[in-house]
Design a protein around this motif. Structure first.
Motif, PDB file in Angstrom:
ATOM      1  N   GLU A  20       0.827  -1.192   0.000  1.00 27.24           N
ATOM      2  CA  GLU A  20       0.000   0.000   0.000  1.00 27.24           C
ATOM      3  C   GLU A  20       0.876   1.261   0.000  1.00 27.24           C
ATOM      4  O   GLU A  20       0.443   2.339  -0.411  1.00 27.24           O
ATOM      5  N   HIS A  21       2.125   1.084   0.459  1.00 23.15           N
ATOM      6  CA  HIS A  21       3.027   2.231   0.499  1.00 23.15           C
ATOM      7  C   HIS A  21       3.329   2.760  -0.910  1.00 23.15           C
ATOM      8  O   HIS A  21       3.669   3.920  -1.072  1.00 23.15           O
ATOM      9  N   GLN A  22       3.163   1.896  -1.922  1.00 24.42           N
ATOM     10  CA  GLN A  22       3.425   2.323  -3.306  1.00 24.42           C
ATOM     11  C   GLN A  22       2.352   3.292  -3.812  1.00 24.42           C
ATOM     12  O   GLN A  22       2.548   3.984  -4.806  1.00 24.42           O
ATOM     13  N   TYR A  69      -1.724  -7.485  13.196  1.00 22.39           N
ATOM     14  CA  TYR A  69      -2.152  -6.160  13.673  1.00 22.39           C
ATOM     15  C   TYR A  69      -0.999  -5.176  13.497  1.00 22.39           C
ATOM     16  O   TYR A  69       0.093  -5.382  14.016  1.00 22.39           O
ATOM     17  N   GLU A  70      -1.259  -4.123  12.719  1.00 17.00           N
ATOM     18  CA  GLU A  70      -0.238  -3.086  12.514  1.00 17.00           C
ATOM     19  C   GLU A  70      -0.793  -1.749  12.974  1.00 17.00           C
ATOM     20  O   GLU A  70      -1.321  -0.970  12.165  1.00 17.00           O
ATOM     21  N   PRO A  71      -0.671  -1.449  14.235  1.00 11.63           N
ATOM     22  CA  PRO A  71      -1.257  -0.201  14.752  1.00 11.63           C
ATOM     23  C   PRO A  71      -0.579   1.055  14.194  1.00 11.63           C
ATOM     24  O   PRO A  71      -1.094   2.154  14.373  1.00 11.63           O
ATOM     25  N   TRP A  72       0.546   0.844  13.551  1.00 11.53           N
ATOM     26  CA  TRP A  72       1.316   1.990  13.027  1.00 11.53           C
ATOM     27  C   TRP A  72       0.988   2.349  11.582  1.00 11.53           C
ATOM     28  O   TRP A  72       1.307   3.413  11.112  1.00 11.53           O
ATOM     29  N   HIS A  73       0.354   1.415  10.864  1.00 10.76           N
ATOM     30  CA  HIS A  73       0.134   1.621   9.436  1.00 10.76           C
ATOM     31  C   HIS A  73      -1.250   2.238   9.184  1.00 10.76           C
ATOM     32  O   HIS A  73      -2.273   1.632   9.449  1.00 10.76           O
ATOM     33  N   VAL A  74      -1.242   3.465   8.692  1.00 12.73           N
ATOM     34  CA  VAL A  74      -2.514   4.130   8.386  1.00 12.73           C
ATOM     35  C   VAL A  74      -2.628   4.386   6.888  1.00 12.73           C
ATOM     36  O   VAL A  74      -1.639   4.540   6.181  1.00 12.73           O
TER      37      VAL A  74
END
Ligand SMILES: [Zn+2]
Length: 463
Positions: A383-385, A433-438
């Motif tokens: 998704e960072h792309q 769970y990735e609480p940092w990835h928005v």
């Protein structure tokens, strides 16, 4: 010699009577010198100590004419009432009578008290009589198992006695305390007894059988219906009616609940079983219609929302750089958080296909493909792309418990972001769970997704 002045005949008769009495007295005196052993009373104290009782006894030897009279006084001390009662009953059978706290027996025998005393001492001596229980004085037998008697050691004057009488009422099929009595006759009027308590016990727990699923799932606000249970005990049989059920399920509140089933049998053996009930999240699916999937230049849009996940990827040459609107929203969010003393440091934002490729390959080398896939995307699937996703705070599972992560969870949608990979959704998103990835969606859509409690895929109707 007597000067009573009555008729002549009467005085004569009185004289005769006196004469006869005097004569008998003289005969008695002569007789006592020749035939009577001097009158005496002697006592002898004796204590009989057995495994589970004790007899304190006092015996009086008293001779009268040619007869020896013995009076035995027994005082019983027993380890428990069970033995006490049995012993008392047995002594009464032997001719004792209960008087106050004592048991008394009177015996008469012809002969001298001295002989009786010697015989009594001999019979009651520990050197003369050996009578002991073999094995435990209180024996536990598990219900249903056989009782094997360990017998006694019985000797009189070193001679083994074989005809010890045993009375036992042990019933291995009924729990309770039983008595085994061993009786040995030492002389005509002296019997020794030993008692053994046999305790038939049930130590087996009942068995609770839970009907239906042990892990049960309920939809939000769906009432819990008990699927049933049974409890059977090896001794008491069916004791389902005695099962205590503790149920704390609140179907109006998402979460995991325990239902506890507890039952006790008549011997206080306890069995406990549990059922786990999970109340699922409130289902607020907004899009019930089939999602509209469009692919433009190799980029997938679902209901107009750009989607990148394990199914939908981006072309190698898609290179939009960071989205300016998203970056601005992020900066607003960071500033507001900072005012509250929270540090939402940007760790990672836009990543090109090439960068992701290097990153992913390093992760595979480190952890292997399978594990790497749970936290890192293959090139083209990140998704960072898109330039719309950011990692903030700290890329580490420990971040979940921080104030920063809790604040993001509650407020990110106000800035247009969602936590893209929520807790316990690995089966939907494919990620831990990735609480940092928005992911930036815009305030409107982010708020709707946040309120639905769903993942983006679920919200769009992809899953
Ligand atoms: Zn990320």
């Amino acid at each position: 010699m007597f000067t009573i002045r009555v008729g002549k005949r009467k005085i004569k008769l009185l004289n005769w009577i006196i004469f006869i009495l005097v004569l008998f007295f003289i005969i008695y005196l002569i007789g006592s010198v020749f035939f009577m052993i001097p009158v005496f009373t002697k006592s002898y104290n004796y204590k009989l100590v057995k495994e589970n009782y004790e007899i304190n006894n006092k015996v009086f030897f008293k001779n009268l004419w040619f007869t020896c009279k013995t009076t035995e006084e027994y005082k019983i001390k027993a380890e428990n009432n069970f033995i006490y009662d049995a012993l008392e009953k047995d002594l009464i059978k032997d001719g004792f009578k209960k008087r106050k706290q004592k048991l008394i027996r009177v015996n008469k025998s012809l002969g001298t008290c001295k002989n009786d005393r010697d015989l009594y001492k001999k019979n009651h001596s520990d050197n003369y009589v050996l009578f002991k229980l073999n094995g435990e004085k209180e024996k536990k037998v598990i219900y249903g198992n056989d009782y094997n008697d360990e017998y006694v050691t019985a000797k009189i004057s070193d001679k083994v006695i074989k005809n010890v009488n045993i009375i036992s009422n042990v019933n291995k099929n009924k729990i309770g305390k039983y008595l085994v009595t061993y009786t040995m006759n030492i002389s005509k009027d002296y019997t020794q007894r030993l008692y053994r308590i046999v305790n038939v016990k049930d130590e087996e727990k009942p068995v609770i059988k839970i009907e239906g699923e042990k892990n049960l799932f309920l939809n939000y606000s769906e009432a819990y219906k008990e699927p049933g249970y049974t409890a059977v005990d090896n001794y008491d049989g069916n004791i389902t009616n005695n099962v205590e059920v503790k149920n704390t399920v609140n179907s109006k509140k998402t979460g995991t609940y325990k239902i506890t089933y507890k039952v006790k049998d008549s011997s206080n053996n306890v069995a406990i079983e549990q059922r786990i009930v999970t109340v699922k999240e409130q289902n607020k699916t907004v899009n019930k219609e089939e999602p509209k999937i469009q692919v433009k230049d190799g980029i997938t849009y679902v209901n107009g929302v750009l989607i990148v996940n394990k199914t939908y990827s981006l072309p190698k040459n898609y290179n939009p750089k960071v989205n300016k609107t998203a970056l601005k929203a992020l900066k607003n969010m960071q500033a507001d958080a900072k005012a509250l003393g929270l540090d939402l440091k940007l760790v990672s934002g836009y990543r090109s296909y090439e960068t992701q490729k290097k990153l992913y390959e390093n992760y595979v080398l480190k952890d292997g493909v399978e594990k790497a896939n749970t936290y890192s995307a293959k090139p083209g699937n990140s998704e960072h792309q898109t330039g719309l996703a950011f990692d903030i705070g700290k890329v580490d599972s420990s971040f979940a418990n921080t104030d920063e992560a809790k604040w993001i969870e509650k407020n990110a949608h106000l800035y247009g972001f969602i936590v893209r990979y929520p807790k316990d959704k690995i089966d939907v998103t494919g990620y831990i769970y990735e609480p940092w990835h928005v992911r930036y969606l815009g305030v409107d859509l982010a708020t709707k997704v946040w309120e639905s409690n769903l993942t983006l895929e679920e919200y769009l109707g992809l899953k």
